[in-house]
Design a protein around this motif. Structure first.
Motif, PDB file in Angstrom:
ATOM      1  N   VAL A 119      16.486  10.767  75.979  1.00 38.67           N
ATOM      2  CA  VAL A 119      15.587   9.658  76.317  1.00 38.67           C
ATOM      3  C   VAL A 119      14.214   9.891  75.698  1.00 38.67           C
ATOM      4  N   SER A 120      13.752  11.143  75.691  1.00 36.51           N
ATOM      5  CA  SER A 120      12.440  11.457  75.107  1.00 36.51           C
ATOM      6  C   SER A 120      12.412  11.189  73.605  1.00 36.51           C
ATOM      7  N   ILE A 121      13.456  11.600  72.889  1.00 38.31           N
ATOM      8  CA  ILE A 121      13.496  11.398  71.434  1.00 38.31           C
ATOM      9  C   ILE A 121      13.548   9.909  71.099  1.00 38.31           C
ATOM     10  N   ILE A 122      14.364   9.156  71.846  1.00 34.55           N
ATOM     11  CA  ILE A 122      14.439   7.705  71.629  1.00 34.55           C
ATOM     12  C   ILE A 122      13.088   7.056  71.923  1.00 34.55           C
ATOM     13  N   ALA A 123      12.427   7.523  72.985  1.00 34.50           N
ATOM     14  CA  ALA A 123      11.114   6.975  73.348  1.00 34.50           C
ATOM     15  C   ALA A 123      10.092   7.211  72.244  1.00 34.50           C
ATOM     16  N   LYS A 124      10.107   8.406  71.636  1.00 35.16           N
ATOM     17  CA  LYS A 124       9.160   8.697  70.553  1.00 35.16           C
ATOM     18  C   LYS A 124       9.415   7.795  69.343  1.00 35.16           C
ATOM     19  N   LEU A 125      10.688   7.547  69.027  1.00 39.72           N
ATOM     20  CA  LEU A 125      11.010   6.654  67.915  1.00 39.72           C
ATOM     21  C   LEU A 125      10.582   5.217  68.199  1.00 39.72           C
ATOM     22  N   MET A 126      10.426   4.883  69.500  1.00 42.25           N
ATOM     23  CA  MET A 126       9.971   3.547  69.900  1.00 42.25           C
ATOM     24  C   MET A 126       8.457   3.482  70.054  1.00 42.25           C
ATOM     25  N   GLY A 127       7.778   4.620  69.804  1.00 39.90           N
ATOM     26  CA  GLY A 127       6.321   4.621  69.880  1.00 39.90           C
ATOM     27  C   GLY A 127       5.760   4.884  71.267  1.00 39.90           C
ATOM     28  N   LEU A 128       6.581   5.424  72.198  1.00 42.94           N
ATOM     29  CA  LEU A 128       6.110   5.732  73.557  1.00 42.94           C
ATOM     30  C   LEU A 128       5.615   7.177  73.632  1.00 42.94           C
ATOM     31  N   LYS A 129       4.954   7.521  74.733  1.00 44.88           N
ATOM     32  CA  LYS A 129       4.463   8.875  74.956  1.00 44.88           C
ATOM     33  C   LYS A 129       5.499   9.656  75.763  1.00 44.88           C
ATOM     34  N   THR A 130       5.554  10.967  75.531  1.00 45.95           N
ATOM     35  CA  THR A 130       6.550  11.789  76.233  1.00 45.95           C
ATOM     36  C   THR A 130       5.932  13.063  76.803  1.00 45.95           C
ATOM     37  N   VAL A 131       6.439  13.450  77.968  1.00 47.15           N
ATOM     38  CA  VAL A 131       6.054  14.694  78.640  1.00 47.15           C
ATOM     39  C   VAL A 131       7.340  15.420  79.010  1.00 47.15           C
ATOM     40  N   PHE A 132       7.302  16.734  78.968  1.00 44.19           N
ATOM     41  CA  PHE A 132       8.472  17.531  79.356  1.00 44.19           C
ATOM     42  C   PHE A 132       8.049  18.614  80.349  1.00 44.19           C
ATOM     43  N   THR A 133       8.773  18.721  81.448  1.00 43.15           N
ATOM     44  CA  THR A 133       8.522  19.785  82.425  1.00 43.15           C
ATOM     45  C   THR A 133       9.665  20.788  82.394  1.00 43.15           C
ATOM     46  N   ILE A 382      -2.454  12.152  77.259  1.00 39.75           N
ATOM     47  CA  ILE A 382      -1.520  11.869  76.159  1.00 39.75           C
ATOM     48  C   ILE A 382      -1.597  10.420  75.697  1.00 39.75           C
ATOM     49  N   LEU A 383      -2.105   9.522  76.547  1.00 42.42           N
ATOM     50  CA  LEU A 383      -2.227   8.131  76.121  1.00 42.42           C
ATOM     51  C   LEU A 383      -3.242   7.969  74.995  1.00 42.42           C
ATOM     52  N   LEU A 384      -4.087   8.986  74.801  1.00 38.94           N
ATOM     53  CA  LEU A 384      -5.074   8.953  73.717  1.00 38.94           C
ATOM     54  C   LEU A 384      -4.469   9.380  72.380  1.00 38.94           C
ATOM     55  N   ASN A 385      -3.266   9.973  72.415  1.00 35.97           N
ATOM     56  CA  ASN A 385      -2.617  10.420  71.172  1.00 35.97           C
ATOM     57  C   ASN A 385      -2.207   9.226  70.306  1.00 35.97           C
ATOM     58  N   LYS A 386      -2.347   9.369  69.002  1.00 34.91           N
ATOM     59  CA  LYS A 386      -1.943   8.312  68.075  1.00 34.91           C
ATOM     60  C   LYS A 386      -0.450   8.406  67.797  1.00 34.91           C
ATOM     61  N   ASN A 387       0.181   7.245  67.682  1.00 33.32           N
ATOM     62  CA  ASN A 387       1.597   7.214  67.339  1.00 33.32           C
ATOM     63  C   ASN A 387       1.807   7.618  65.883  1.00 33.32           C
ATOM     64  N   LYS A 388       2.926   8.293  65.625  1.00 29.77           N
ATOM     65  CA  LYS A 388       3.231   8.757  64.274  1.00 29.77           C
ATOM     66  C   LYS A 388       4.288   7.866  63.632  1.00 29.77           C
ATOM     67  N   SER A 389       4.229   7.797  62.312  1.00 41.48           N
ATOM     68  CA  SER A 389       5.261   7.063  61.575  1.00 41.48           C
ATOM     69  C   SER A 389       6.550   7.876  61.555  1.00 41.48           C
ATOM     70  N   LEU A 390       7.645   7.268  61.096  1.00 39.10           N
ATOM     71  CA  LEU A 390       8.921   7.990  61.025  1.00 39.10           C
ATOM     72  C   LEU A 390       8.800   9.206  60.109  1.00 39.10           C
ATOM     73  N   GLY A 391       8.116   9.056  58.987  1.00 32.22           N
ATOM     74  CA  GLY A 391       7.957  10.174  58.056  1.00 32.22           C
ATOM     75  C   GLY A 391       7.224  11.346  58.683  1.00 32.22           C
ATOM     76  N   GLN A 392       6.176  11.054  59.444  1.00 33.64           N
ATOM     77  CA  GLN A 392       5.423  12.119  60.118  1.00 33.64           C
ATOM     78  C   GLN A 392       6.285  12.802  61.179  1.00 33.64           C
ATOM     79  N   GLN A 393       7.087  12.014  61.885  1.00 31.34           N
ATOM     80  CA  GLN A 393       7.973  12.606  62.894  1.00 31.34           C
ATOM     81  C   GLN A 393       9.027  13.492  62.237  1.00 31.34           C
ATOM     82  N   LEU A 394       9.570  13.049  61.125  1.00 34.80           N
ATOM     83  CA  LEU A 394      10.579  13.858  60.429  1.00 34.80           C
ATOM     84  C   LEU A 394       9.983  15.176  59.945  1.00 34.80           C
TER      85      LEU A 394
END
Length: 438
Positions: A119-133, A382-394
């Protein structure tokens, strides 16, 4: 104007998705953490939904206390309450939920949870913020640990922030998942001290009762526990052990009990969380024999009930309770026996904190209100973080060193785009839950 007071800043209302394989009706520390944190966040005005897999006939949408909405996805469990890590099979369904609920932040729990990572990886590809505990400690040497650590490293490459329940846990996560230390915060677990209250009248004054409540698995030190029982019962006729919990190591305790210790060892089997307090208040001493532990909820619950705690000095346990509330020992039989004997002597001499004082101190140290406040700070950050493009994520995923994983991420991205063509965002009905209207 000088006479006017500045307007108070309105707090940001978050829309959060808690994602994990581990949730009610399953019981455990992770499940309790997700539920209690969600309840506190809802009381603060945030919207929280939980995404997990189906449990038996429990499939679809359910509601719990305070309108907490649960999505039990129709995904088959493969091993140890976790789903198979396909990464692509549930993309359309997860995307639909994230859009329907207008999710801003996905908060995944537990390194073992495949669904949380997906769910976290899909959320990042959709431009959402993620946290992991992270709730556990892992080794570095055996095959299982190597594979788990590499999988965790891949999944956390793009995570906005990580939370660990102890400083030892933070060091462990930074090392094994190669997460930058500044992206990891330490926020401990908490306990409902109003539910875990002392009741000294339930204790038997004629015997010393030692309570153990634990999953009966190897890492909980069941072998040590059995050896301690076999060593102490013949030497202390007034000693009684009450063991709550179940697991693959139950046979070991049953074997010890059948060697003539039926009168001093009671095996209660699996307990509901609502029954734990009623068992704890019958004891004088709580014994924890864990071989590894990031943060032990059981010892906090026992201390809240006023028991003297004897525990192995492993993982994050030394951070949890002040030294006057716990006897720390090495993870071996002789040290554990010595710790229990010291606790018994102090009990006999009356050298112990008042049970109600213990409860008050735990209430101040570990409460869910404080935990939710600190978690809110992470969300705001984390809401202040900028979203990354697909290339940056890869490029980020490339740092894990697993090249084929880039193909998986690319395929997930393409499937998300295909889902957008088939199930357009504009055609998805946004959930209108009256409790969350602003």
């Amino acid at each position: 104007m000088h006479g006017e007071k500045p307007k108070p800043r309105l707090k940001k209302r978050h829309v959060i998705c808690m994602a994990s394989d581990f949730f009610y009706p399953n019981t455990g520390g992770v499940e309790e953490h997700i539920f209690n944190l969600s309840q506190c966040l809802i009381k603060k005005g945030h919207k929280v939904v939980v995404v997990t897999h189906s449990y038996g006939d429990r499939v679809g949408v359910r509601y719990l206390t305070s309108g907490l909405k649960i999505y039990y996805l129709p995904v088959t469990v493969m091993y140890a309450q976790c789903v198979l890590p396909t990464m692509i099979c549930n993309i359309a369904l997860i995307r639909y939920i994230l859009i329907r609920e207008s999710i801003e932040i996905v908060h995944a729990h537990s390194a073992f949870s495949v669904m949380g990572h997906e769910v976290s990886i899909i959320a990042k590809l959709m431009g959402l913020k993620t946290v992991f505990t992270d709730h556990s400690l892992f080794g570095f040497a055996d095959t299982s640990a190597v594979l788990t650590n590499k999988y965790l490293q891949m999944c956390l490459c793009e995570c906005d922030h990580c939370i660990c329940v102890s400083h030892t846990g933070k060091e462990n996560t930074v090392l094994r998942a190669k997460v930058r230390a500044h992206k990891v915060s330490v926020i401990p677990n908490a306990v409902d001290a109003h539910s875990f209250t002392p009741d000294p009248n339930q204790r038997d004054p004629n015997v010393v009762t030692i309570v153990v409540i634990s999953r009966l698995v190897y890492r909980k030190g069941v072998d040590l526990m059995a050896a301690v029982i076999a060593d102490m019962c013949p030497r202390y006729p007034n000693l009684r052990f009450i063991v709550g919990g179940d697991g693959p190591k139950m046979w070991l305790l049953q074997e010890i009990r059948e060697k003539g210790f039926q009168h001093c060892v009671s095996l209660l089997g699996s307990l509901k969380h609502s029954q734990v307090r009623d068992v704890l208040v019958k004891g004088d001493i709580f014994l924890n024999t864990s071989l590894t532990e990031a943060y032990c909820m059981a010892i906090v619950e026992a201390a809240s009930c006023g028991l003297k705690v004897v525990s192995t000095k492993v993982g994050g346990i030394p951070e949890v309770l002040p030294e006057e509330m716990i006897y720390l020992t090495e993870p071996n039989v002789n040290s554990l026996v010595a710790g229990i004997e010291k606790a018994m002597q102090d009990l006999k001499d009356g050298q112990f904190l008042c049970p109600y004082e213990c409860n008050a101190r735990i209430r101040n140290m570990y409460n869910w209100e404080n935990i939710s406040n600190r978690t809110e700070v992470v969300y705001n950050k984390i809401l202040l973080n900028k979203n990354k493009s697909l290339g940056q994520q890869l490029r980020s995923y490339l740092t894990s060193g697993v090249w084929p994983f880039l193909l998986v991420i690319s395929l997930m991205y393409l499937l998300l785009k295909l889902s957008e063509k088939i199930y357009k965002r504009d055609n998805i009905d946004i959930a209108k839950d009256y409790k969350y209207k602003e």
